[in-house]
Design a protein around this motif. Structure first.
Motif, PDB file in Angstrom:
ATOM      1  N   ASN A  29       9.863  -6.203  10.681  1.00 18.11           N
ATOM      2  CA  ASN A  29       8.695  -6.294   9.823  1.00 18.11           C
ATOM      3  C   ASN A  29       8.880  -7.421   8.797  1.00 18.11           C
ATOM      4  O   ASN A  29       7.978  -8.232   8.547  1.00 18.11           O
ATOM      5  N   ARG A  33       6.067 -10.575   8.608  1.00 21.04           N
ATOM      6  CA  ARG A  33       4.954 -10.332   7.685  1.00 21.04           C
ATOM      7  C   ARG A  33       4.886 -11.444   6.638  1.00 21.04           C
ATOM      8  O   ARG A  33       5.898 -12.070   6.314  1.00 21.04           O
TER       9      ARG A  33
ATOM     10  N   LYS B  60      -0.988  -4.459  14.052  1.00 21.72           N
ATOM     11  CA  LYS B  60      -1.548  -4.743  12.727  1.00 21.72           C
ATOM     12  C   LYS B  60      -0.627  -4.242  11.618  1.00 21.72           C
ATOM     13  O   LYS B  60      -0.362  -4.960  10.645  1.00 21.72           O
ATOM     14  N   GLN B  63       2.653  -6.464  11.131  1.00 19.97           N
ATOM     15  CA  GLN B  63       2.598  -7.797  10.522  1.00 19.97           C
ATOM     16  C   GLN B  63       1.821  -7.809   9.211  1.00 19.97           C
ATOM     17  O   GLN B  63       1.442  -8.854   8.717  1.00 19.97           O
ATOM     18  N   LYS B  64       1.627  -6.621   8.632  1.00 19.70           N
ATOM     19  CA  LYS B  64       0.908  -6.573   7.363  1.00 19.70           C
ATOM     20  C   LYS B  64       1.855  -6.740   6.183  1.00 19.70           C
ATOM     21  O   LYS B  64       3.004  -6.322   6.231  1.00 19.70           O
ATOM     22  N   GLU B  65       1.367  -7.378   5.118  1.00 16.85           N
ATOM     23  CA  GLU B  65       2.212  -7.587   3.940  1.00 16.85           C
ATOM     24  C   GLU B  65       2.651  -6.251   3.364  1.00 16.85           C
ATOM     25  O   GLU B  65       1.904  -5.276   3.378  1.00 16.85           O
ATOM     26  N   ASP B  66       3.884  -6.238   2.859  1.00 16.99           N
ATOM     27  CA  ASP B  66       4.468  -5.010   2.338  1.00 16.99           C
ATOM     28  C   ASP B  66       4.350  -5.031   0.813  1.00 16.99           C
ATOM     29  O   ASP B  66       5.043  -5.793   0.150  1.00 16.99           O
ATOM     30  N   GLY B 224       0.780  -0.941   5.621  1.00 17.06           N
ATOM     31  CA  GLY B 224       1.654  -1.576   6.596  1.00 17.06           C
ATOM     32  C   GLY B 224       2.564  -0.602   7.311  1.00 17.06           C
ATOM     33  O   GLY B 224       2.202   0.546   7.572  1.00 17.06           O
TER      34      GLY B 224
END
Lengths: 123, 317
Positions: A29, A33, B60, B63-66, B224
């Motif tokens: 991740n 990201r 989705k 790859q989403k911002e944390d 996320g």
């Protein structure tokens, strides 16, 4: 090492496997990201409106009383399990059952007491 | 060497089941709920009836911002999803789907599964506390209160089966199981299933995440991959609860031709129960917090105690 404990070795390996799974998922991740924090983004979301006061607000948890009830009963309930595996075996029988009946009777009286005291409902 | 290989195969199988079965339940929920509510549900991803929807969701999430809120207790906030998820994986190791088809047959199987399952709630409680969000805190407290209330009938109902079978090994319980237990253990089965639903905070016991009053409870600040892990934990919990109910109360792999297709019976019973879980979500409105506590203490606990008495008397006589 005996067979008994080697069974739990497999469990320990699985726990390790689970930790590795979670860790590697977060590592992957991190690689893919985006990372662009802003002050607004890092504000507590709460309900969509800017939060008022701090998050660890004091509230009246009316169900704390259930925690007491739970501790009493759960500790008692644990004793049921070793008993359950032998009570019907030859040499135990009715006496053992009556003993457990007395034990469960105490539990039941405890609940009835809490019930009558009005602990189990609030307005 | 072959022993090591055997263990490795079993562990990989457990991990695979842990990753695949919850997705199957999630997909079923998408489509079954949609049909029960006379709508389509996801239809585009993958072409045929949206079968790739969950994979698309996963991509989705990954790859989403944390984002971790600045006010949050960061370490606990980050740890919480892992602690919510891993116990369900670990508990799955002791659940047998056929004679010999089990991750690891533990003597204390039933006790082990019950103990490990409850640990997942700690993750939710941590999430609620660490979010530094009033609603999340309330939701976390509700989760804890729900566990306290429903753990007792859950454990008592399970103890009733252990009494009937005279063993705590899940394989041993299925071996001892006979069809008339369906009737004998019926109150226990209902108590176990309902209490399990409540522990997982599934509708109608979804007070901890009641969206109309506390946003999304303990998960409000999550997004996320961390949020995805909480979702996965919920569905893994459904799989585990249904598998346990099938093994304890519905005879696991017992059924016609159980010699050849026993494991299919276990999976079929598990999935049928998962459909009931989904059905509950569509059919019943959410219980209020006090109703929820009252149901546990004044209906389920007495019922479970009565079942214990009944089991004891019949087993001895």
């Amino acid at each position: 090492m005996s067979d008994y404990f080697s069974g739990y070795l497999v469990v320990a390996i699985l726990i390790a496997l689970g930790v590795v799974f979670v860790a590697s998922a977060f590592a992957a991740n991190r690689l893919i990201r985006p990372n662009a924090p802003t002050v607004e983004k890092l504000t507590t979301y709460e309900c969509g409106v800017d939060p008022v006061g701090e998050g660890w607000a004091q509230t009246h948890l009316r169900y704390y009383i259930y925690a007491y009830l739970f501790v009493v009963f759960a500790v008692d309930a644990v004793y049921l399990f070793p008993w359950a595996t032998v009570f019907a075996a030859p040499g135990y029988g009715v006496t053992t059952l009556v003993e457990m009946g007395v034990f469960l009777g105490f539990l039941a009286v405890g609940i009835v007491y809490a019930w009558r005291k009005g602990v189990l409902r609030w307005t | 060497m072959s022993e090591v290989l055997d263990v490795a195969v079993r562990l990989v199988a457990v991990l695979a089941a842990f990753l695949v079965l919850p997705l199957a339940v999630g997909q079923a929920e998408h489509k079954v709920m949609a049909h029960m509510q006379s709508r389509l549900g996801p239809m585009y991803a993958g072409g045929f009836h949206g079968w790739l929807q969950l994979v698309a969701d996963g991509v989705k999430f990954v790859q989403k911002e944390d984002t971790v809120p600045a006010a949050a207790d960061r370490t606990i906030f980050r740890l919480a999803p892992g602690i919510a998820l891993v116990p369900y994986l670990v508990a799955l190791v002791a659940v047998p789907i056929g004679p010999g088809l089990v991750g690891q047959d533990l003597d204390l199987g039933l006790f082990f599964v019950l103990a490990v399952m409850s640990v997942g709630v700690v993750g939710t409680l941590m999430a609620g506390w660490a979010s530094a969000n009033k609603y999340a805190l309330l939701g976390g407290m509700r989760t804890a209160a729900q566990l306290l209330a429903y753990e007792l009938p859950f454990v008592l109902a399970a103890a009733s089966v252990a009494m009937a079978a005279g063993t705590l090994s899940l394989t041993g319980i299925v071996d001892a199981w006979e069809p008339w237990w369906l009737l004998w253990q019926l109150p226990g089965a209902i108590v176990f299933f309902v209490a399990g639903l409540a522990e997982l905070a599934r509708p109608p016991f979804d007070m901890p995440v009641a969206d109309s009053e506390i946003v999304f409870g303990p998960y409000t600040e999550y997004g996320g991959l961390r949020f995805a892990f909480f979702l996965l934990a919920e569905y893994a919990g459904i799989v585990l609860l249904c598998a346990l109910t099938a093994v304890l109360f519905l005879g696991g792999w017992k059924g016609p031709w159980s010699g050849e297709i026993g494991w299919i019976w276990t999976l079929a019973k598990t999935m049928a129960l998962a459909l009931v879980v989904i059905w509950f979500r569509v059919a019943f409105p959410r219980l209020r917090e006090d109703q929820l506590q009252r149901l546990a203490w004044t209906v389920l606990v007495p019922l479970a105690l009565a079942q214990l008495a009944l089991t004891g008397v019949i087993a001895v006589l």
